[in-house]
Design an enzyme around this catalytic site. Structure first.
Site, PDB file in Angstrom:
ATOM      1  N   HIS A 176       0.859  -1.191   0.000  1.00 37.72           N
ATOM      2  CA  HIS A 176       0.000   0.000   0.000  1.00 37.72           C
ATOM      3  C   HIS A 176       0.891   1.235   0.000  1.00 37.72           C
ATOM      4  O   HIS A 176       1.390   1.675   1.035  1.00 37.72           O
ATOM      5  CB  HIS A 176      -0.908  -0.007   1.226  1.00 37.72           C
ATOM      6  CG  HIS A 176      -2.099   0.897   1.087  1.00 37.72           C
ATOM      7  ND1 HIS A 176      -2.143   1.968   0.214  1.00 37.72           N
ATOM      8  CD2 HIS A 176      -3.321   0.879   1.711  1.00 37.72           C
ATOM      9  CE1 HIS A 176      -3.311   2.567   0.300  1.00 37.72           C
ATOM     10  NE2 HIS A 176      -4.052   1.935   1.204  1.00 37.72           N
ATOM     11  N   HIS A 179      -2.670   6.988  -1.025  1.00 41.12           N
ATOM     12  CA  HIS A 179      -3.655   7.628  -0.141  1.00 41.12           C
ATOM     13  C   HIS A 179      -3.068   8.348   1.072  1.00 41.12           C
ATOM     14  O   HIS A 179      -3.750   8.573   2.059  1.00 41.12           O
ATOM     15  CB  HIS A 179      -4.679   6.591   0.340  1.00 41.12           C
ATOM     16  CG  HIS A 179      -5.324   5.835  -0.765  1.00 41.12           C
ATOM     17  ND1 HIS A 179      -6.074   4.703  -0.567  1.00 41.12           N
ATOM     18  CD2 HIS A 179      -5.315   6.050  -2.110  1.00 41.12           C
ATOM     19  CE1 HIS A 179      -6.504   4.239  -1.732  1.00 41.12           C
ATOM     20  NE2 HIS A 179      -6.060   5.047  -2.675  1.00 41.12           N
ATOM     21  N   TYR A 181      -0.569   7.232   3.010  1.00 34.34           N
ATOM     22  CA  TYR A 181       0.002   6.346   4.021  1.00 34.34           C
ATOM     23  C   TYR A 181       1.524   6.323   3.874  1.00 34.34           C
ATOM     24  O   TYR A 181       2.103   7.036   3.060  1.00 34.34           O
ATOM     25  CB  TYR A 181      -0.635   4.965   3.927  1.00 34.34           C
ATOM     26  CG  TYR A 181      -2.125   5.005   4.181  1.00 34.34           C
ATOM     27  CD1 TYR A 181      -2.619   5.580   5.355  1.00 34.34           C
ATOM     28  CD2 TYR A 181      -3.041   4.515   3.255  1.00 34.34           C
ATOM     29  CE1 TYR A 181      -3.988   5.650   5.593  1.00 34.34           C
ATOM     30  CE2 TYR A 181      -4.404   4.589   3.487  1.00 34.34           C
ATOM     31  CZ  TYR A 181      -4.870   5.155   4.653  1.00 34.34           C
ATOM     32  OH  TYR A 181      -6.222   5.228   4.892  1.00 34.34           O
TER      33      TYR A 181
END
Length: 378
Positions: A176, A179, A181
């Site tokens: 990930h 977004h 992060y």
């Protein structure tokens, strides 16, 4: 992108797809969606059944919700699953076996929230929140910045999670990096103001994410598929940009590709929107996945409001329902060669059989998304 004048066939989306350890029976993926139904970070039988139903309903690739890597500051919630610890790994083994039994493939999304963990975490509250520069997404101070020694330990936490995933029997992994992060915080100029070689220029900001990929590649071997999810937008900062042009986007992606990424998952809120609105010419309508594939040559995953008439942010409003829509614009992008896989999110929360209904022409039977679908596993 305008709707095609005549409906396009969906057959192409049901062709097999393969890259390294990913051997998929069609082009549909379940998008990663945080559910927080794993008490103490342990996915139970209900989580296994939840993912099994999507595989049984026609999804070729399940991408799990974000699962914390073994760093104490990875995230704030006690009910988000973890990819470490014997009990959690046994739980994931049951999930993997359930999806495989239905003929599906499954990869976990490895997750570290960085500064988005906040300053009042319930999980490991004594561990300080850390990020590239100790800055929240709005630029205000929060937590502390990583030291160079911290980065060595952090890199190993990503590697440990990836090795755990392979040992459990997952078919690959997704990192990930979107977004706002942790990995995305290194890439974004607003959250990375480091001066030690991991910040400054766009190339330097890619250094740590690329090092994570390279370290994982060395640990899991050449044949284990690595998917990398990235985005322009950040949580509650939907106008944020990593790259203002295709040339800048190439600077972001090229080091990740060189480090060992096999598939790029280009996260957008609306899959049909052009990635660079100010461009003109033949490629002006290309979405983010399309530009990603054009610049890197790698397979891409597109995502963003597939099958629904409202963007995902409406899911968090009192009237969060979304109506169903057709996939003609998606099919036009596929015919144009813009993506290889498509990730479906809220439509699959509402309807586990969304894919099989599409294949058999039963789109009138698609279940519209409503807030209640976010509240339960079913």
């Amino acid at each position: 992108m305008t709707e095609p004048s005549t409906p396009l066939p969906v057959d192409g989306l049901f062709e097999p797809f393969a890259v390294k350890s990913l051997q998929l029976n069609n082009r549909f993926a379940m998008a990663p969606m945080t559910r927080a139904f794993s008490p103490d970070g342990i996915p139970g039988d209900d989580v296994a059944e939840y993912y099994r139903r999507r595989a049984a309903g026609g999804v070729g690739l399940v991408i799990t919700e974000g699962t914390y890597i073994p760093d104490p500051a990875a995230g704030p919630h006690t009910r988000v699953p973890r990819l470490y610890g014997d009990e959690s790994l046994r739980g994931w083994k049951s999930v993997v076996d359930a999806v495989h039994a239905e003929g599906g493939s499954i990869i976990p999304q490895l997750w570290h929230l960085g500064v988005e963990r906040g300053d009042h975490p319930r999980l490991n509250p004594d561990a300080p929140t850390v990020s590239p520069s100790g800055l929240a997404l709005d630029g205000t101070p929060l937590g502390r910045a990583f030291t160079t020694a911290d980065l060595d330990d952090l890199r190993e936490s990503w590697v440990a999670a990836a090795v755990n995933a392979k040992d459990v029997g997952f078919d690959g992994i997704e990192l990930h990096g979107a977004h706002g992060y942790l990995l995305d915080e290194f890439l974004w100029a607003r959250t990375n103001v480091r001066t030690d070689g991991y910040g400054g220029t766009l190339g330097a900001r890619t250094r740590f994410p690329a090092e994570v990929v390279a370290a994982i590649r060395e640990a899991v071997g050449e044949d284990f598929a690595i998917v990398y999810r990235y985005s322009q937008w950040k949580s509650n900062h939907y106008d944020a940009r990593l790259a203002d042009s295709p040339a800048e986007l190439e600077q972001v992606l090229a080091p990740l590709v060189a480090a060992g990424v096999d598939v790029l998952h280009a996260s957008t809120r609306r899959h049909w929107e052009p990635a660079f609105a100010d461009l003109t010419g033949a490629d002006a309508d290309l979405g983010l996945a399309g530009w990603t594939k054009k610049l890197t040559g790698l397979p891409t995953i597109t995502v963003g409001s597939v099958g629904l008439d409202k963007v995902f942010t409406t899911a968090f409003t009192p009237d969060g329902a979304s109506g169903t829509v057709g996939v003609d614009r998606l099919l036009a992008q596929f015919e144009n060669g813009e993506f290889d896989l498509v990730a479906v999110g809220r439509a699959l929360l509402a309807d586990p059989n969304w894919v099989s209904k599409l294949q058999s022409g039963r789109t009138d039977d698609h279940i519209p998304y409503a807030n209640e679908h976010r509240e339960v596993l079913h």
